[in-house]
Design an enzyme around this catalytic site. Structure first.
Site, PDB file in Angstrom:
ATOM      1  N   PRO A  10      90.728 140.217 -11.955  1.00 60.21           N
ATOM      2  CA  PRO A  10      91.411 140.081 -11.114  1.00 60.21           C
ATOM      3  C   PRO A  10      92.305 139.337 -11.806  1.00 60.21           C
ATOM      4  O   PRO A  10      92.161 138.802 -13.208  1.00 60.21           O
ATOM      5  CB  PRO A  10      91.386 139.620  -9.913  1.00 60.21           C
ATOM      6  CG  PRO A  10      90.524 138.596 -10.090  1.00 60.21           C
ATOM      7  CD  PRO A  10      89.090 139.978 -10.882  1.00 60.21           C
ATOM      8  N   ASN A  11      93.924 140.132 -12.855  1.00 59.98           N
ATOM      9  CA  ASN A  11      94.865 139.438 -13.457  1.00 59.98           C
ATOM     10  C   ASN A  11      95.382 139.793 -14.723  1.00 59.98           C
ATOM     11  O   ASN A  11      95.596 139.136 -15.555  1.00 59.98           O
ATOM     12  CB  ASN A  11      95.264 138.091 -13.225  1.00 59.98           C
ATOM     13  CG  ASN A  11      95.438 137.866 -12.007  1.00 59.98           C
ATOM     14  OD1 ASN A  11      96.045 138.551 -10.848  1.00 59.98           O
ATOM     15  ND2 ASN A  11      95.030 136.508 -10.663  1.00 59.98           N
ATOM     16  N   ARG A  18     101.109 136.901 -19.445  1.00 60.80           N
ATOM     17  CA  ARG A  18     100.081 136.166 -18.136  1.00 60.80           C
ATOM     18  C   ARG A  18     100.057 134.311 -19.075  1.00 60.80           C
ATOM     19  O   ARG A  18      99.027 134.914 -19.516  1.00 60.80           O
ATOM     20  CB  ARG A  18      98.968 137.196 -17.280  1.00 60.80           C
ATOM     21  CG  ARG A  18      98.233 135.766 -16.985  1.00 60.80           C
ATOM     22  CD  ARG A  18      97.060 136.007 -16.489  1.00 60.80           C
ATOM     23  NE  ARG A  18      95.994 134.877 -15.311  1.00 60.80           N
ATOM     24  CZ  ARG A  18      95.280 134.745 -15.336  1.00 60.80           C
ATOM     25  NH1 ARG A  18      94.337 135.374 -15.940  1.00 60.80           N
ATOM     26  NH2 ARG A  18      94.891 134.527 -14.250  1.00 60.80           N
ATOM     27  N   TYR A  23      96.099 131.815 -22.140  1.00 56.30           N
ATOM     28  CA  TYR A  23      95.128 133.374 -22.552  1.00 56.30           C
ATOM     29  C   TYR A  23      95.472 134.040 -23.937  1.00 56.30           C
ATOM     30  O   TYR A  23      95.479 134.836 -23.521  1.00 56.30           O
ATOM     31  CB  TYR A  23      95.184 133.927 -20.727  1.00 56.30           C
ATOM     32  CG  TYR A  23      95.134 133.613 -19.799  1.00 56.30           C
ATOM     33  CD1 TYR A  23      93.458 132.886 -19.703  1.00 56.30           C
ATOM     34  CD2 TYR A  23      95.259 133.273 -18.684  1.00 56.30           C
ATOM     35  CE1 TYR A  23      93.139 132.457 -18.481  1.00 56.30           C
ATOM     36  CE2 TYR A  23      94.752 132.601 -17.651  1.00 56.30           C
ATOM     37  CZ  TYR A  23      93.801 132.147 -17.324  1.00 56.30           C
ATOM     38  OH  TYR A  23      93.622 131.589 -16.525  1.00 56.30           O
ATOM     39  N   ASN A  72      83.739 139.436 -17.494  1.00 53.91           N
ATOM     40  CA  ASN A  72      84.918 138.141 -16.972  1.00 53.91           C
ATOM     41  C   ASN A  72      85.716 138.899 -15.567  1.00 53.91           C
ATOM     42  O   ASN A  72      85.987 139.293 -15.105  1.00 53.91           O
ATOM     43  CB  ASN A  72      86.258 138.606 -18.133  1.00 53.91           C
ATOM     44  CG  ASN A  72      86.666 137.148 -17.784  1.00 53.91           C
ATOM     45  OD1 ASN A  72      86.713 136.078 -17.038  1.00 53.91           O
ATOM     46  ND2 ASN A  72      87.631 136.794 -18.713  1.00 53.91           N
ATOM     47  N   ALA A  75      88.836 135.276 -11.015  1.00 57.12           N
ATOM     48  CA  ALA A  75      88.972 134.241 -10.114  1.00 57.12           C
ATOM     49  C   ALA A  75      87.967 134.054  -9.461  1.00 57.12           C
ATOM     50  O   ALA A  75      87.095 133.683  -8.661  1.00 57.12           O
ATOM     51  CB  ALA A  75      90.160 134.348  -9.883  1.00 57.12           C
ATOM     52  N   GLU A  96      78.254 136.255 -18.662  1.00 57.47           N
ATOM     53  CA  GLU A  96      80.145 135.780 -18.189  1.00 57.47           C
ATOM     54  C   GLU A  96      80.724 135.316 -19.371  1.00 57.47           C
ATOM     55  O   GLU A  96      79.889 134.679 -20.328  1.00 57.47           O
ATOM     56  CB  GLU A  96      79.327 135.109 -17.089  1.00 57.47           C
ATOM     57  CG  GLU A  96      81.001 134.215 -16.971  1.00 57.47           C
ATOM     58  CD  GLU A  96      80.585 132.978 -15.648  1.00 57.47           C
ATOM     59  OE1 GLU A  96      79.102 133.203 -14.920  1.00 57.47           O
ATOM     60  OE2 GLU A  96      80.971 132.169 -15.481  1.00 57.47           O
ATOM     61  N   HIS A  98      84.493 133.461 -20.980  1.00 58.25           N
ATOM     62  CA  HIS A  98      86.060 133.337 -19.912  1.00 58.25           C
ATOM     63  C   HIS A  98      86.959 132.951 -21.112  1.00 58.25           C
ATOM     64  O   HIS A  98      86.260 133.034 -22.797  1.00 58.25           O
ATOM     65  CB  HIS A  98      85.663 131.789 -19.117  1.00 58.25           C
ATOM     66  CG  HIS A  98      85.149 132.345 -17.589  1.00 58.25           C
ATOM     67  ND1 HIS A  98      85.543 132.932 -16.988  1.00 58.25           N
ATOM     68  CD2 HIS A  98      84.003 131.644 -18.193  1.00 58.25           C
ATOM     69  CE1 HIS A  98      84.695 132.855 -16.423  1.00 58.25           C
ATOM     70  NE2 HIS A  98      83.835 132.475 -16.453  1.00 58.25           N
ATOM     71  N   ARG A 105      89.140 122.940 -17.433  1.00 57.37           N
ATOM     72  CA  ARG A 105      90.417 122.823 -16.582  1.00 57.37           C
ATOM     73  C   ARG A 105      90.633 122.293 -15.379  1.00 57.37           C
ATOM     74  O   ARG A 105      89.179 121.876 -15.355  1.00 57.37           O
ATOM     75  CB  ARG A 105      90.801 124.520 -16.800  1.00 57.37           C
ATOM     76  CG  ARG A 105      91.339 124.955 -17.744  1.00 57.37           C
ATOM     77  CD  ARG A 105      91.140 126.295 -18.011  1.00 57.37           C
ATOM     78  NE  ARG A 105      92.375 127.445 -16.634  1.00 57.37           N
ATOM     79  CZ  ARG A 105      93.029 127.825 -16.878  1.00 57.37           C
ATOM     80  NH1 ARG A 105      91.718 129.123 -17.688  1.00 57.37           N
ATOM     81  NH2 ARG A 105      93.584 128.605 -15.987  1.00 57.37           N
TER      82      ARG A 105
HETATM   83  C1  DQA Z   1      89.250 133.497 -17.175  1.00 55.10           C
HETATM   84  C2  DQA Z   1      89.421 131.823 -16.184  1.00 55.10           C
HETATM   85  C3  DQA Z   1      89.584 131.480 -13.936  1.00 55.10           C
HETATM   86  O1  DQA Z   1      89.011 130.747 -14.110  1.00 55.10           O
HETATM   87  C4  DQA Z   1      90.819 132.193 -14.117  1.00 55.10           C
HETATM   88  O2  DQA Z   1      90.364 132.249 -12.949  1.00 55.10           O
HETATM   89  C5  DQA Z   1      90.945 133.577 -15.431  1.00 55.10           C
HETATM   90  C6  DQA Z   1      90.317 133.490 -16.535  1.00 55.10           C
HETATM   91  C7  DQA Z   1      89.149 133.095 -18.095  1.00 55.10           C
HETATM   92  O3  DQA Z   1      88.982 134.697 -18.860  1.00 55.10           O
HETATM   93  O4  DQA Z   1      89.509 131.670 -18.683  1.00 55.10           O
HETATM   94  O5  DQA Z   1      91.892 134.902 -14.520  1.00 55.10           O
HETATM   95  O6  DQA Z   1      88.234 133.740 -16.511  1.00 55.10           O
END
Ligand code: DQA
Length: 138
Positions: A10-11, A18, A23, A72, A75, A96, A98, A105
């Site tokens: 998501p997102n 964003r 990011y 990835n 959230a 995994e 990020h 964080r």
């Molecule tokens: C994320 C880190 C997550 O905590 C966050 O919710 C994201 C992006 C990252 O790529 O840094 O949406 O996965």
């Protein structure tokens, strides 16, 4: 040819727009295009969804056939028992990733329901995190 898929949660469709201080300012599509060119010896695929069940369906679809999954889950990493269970049940190894360093964080981002069932975790290298994950499968 090795088959590797990048799955974004998501997102992450908003990358570039964003929170660019966290990011970065490149869109994922541009980055993905460059990756495909650089790793032309790999059959590279990409899927993004904001919906938890769609991510699980995609994991089931590719998880017995592909050579690697770069995930990835954004959230959902920190909340989803469902995605964690899905990853646990697959044959294809999962890395995994990020973009940000989740450990520098908020505390809720230090938890991952996915990490225990992965080959490894790459966090904090910006979009390069994805590239490092691909390299780990080659
Ligand atoms: C994320 C880190 C997550 O905590 C966050 O919710 C994201 C992006 C990252 O790529 O840094 O949406 O996965």
């Amino acid at each position: 040819m090795k088959k590797i898929i990048i799955i974004n949660g998501p997102n992450l469709n908003l990358l570039g727009k964003r929170e660019p201080t966290i990011y970065g300012s490149s869109s994922f599509e541009d980055f993905y295009k460059a990756l495909k060119e650089k790793y032309s010896e790999v059959e590279l695929d990409y899927f993004q969804s904001n919906i938890e069940g769609e991510l699980i369906n995609k994991l089931h679809e590719v998880g017995f056939d592909f050579d690697g999954i770069v995930l990835n889950a954004a959230a959902y990493t920190h909340t989803s028992v469902g995605i964690g269970d899905a990853v646990k049940g697959l044959e294809t190894p999962v890395v995994e990733v990020h973009i940000s360093n989740v450990h520098s964080r908020e505390e809720f981002r230090h938890v991952s329901f996915i990490a225990p069932n992965t080959k490894g975790v790459i966090t904090g290298f910006g979009l390069q995190s994805y590239e490092l994950a691909i390299q780990s499968f080659l």
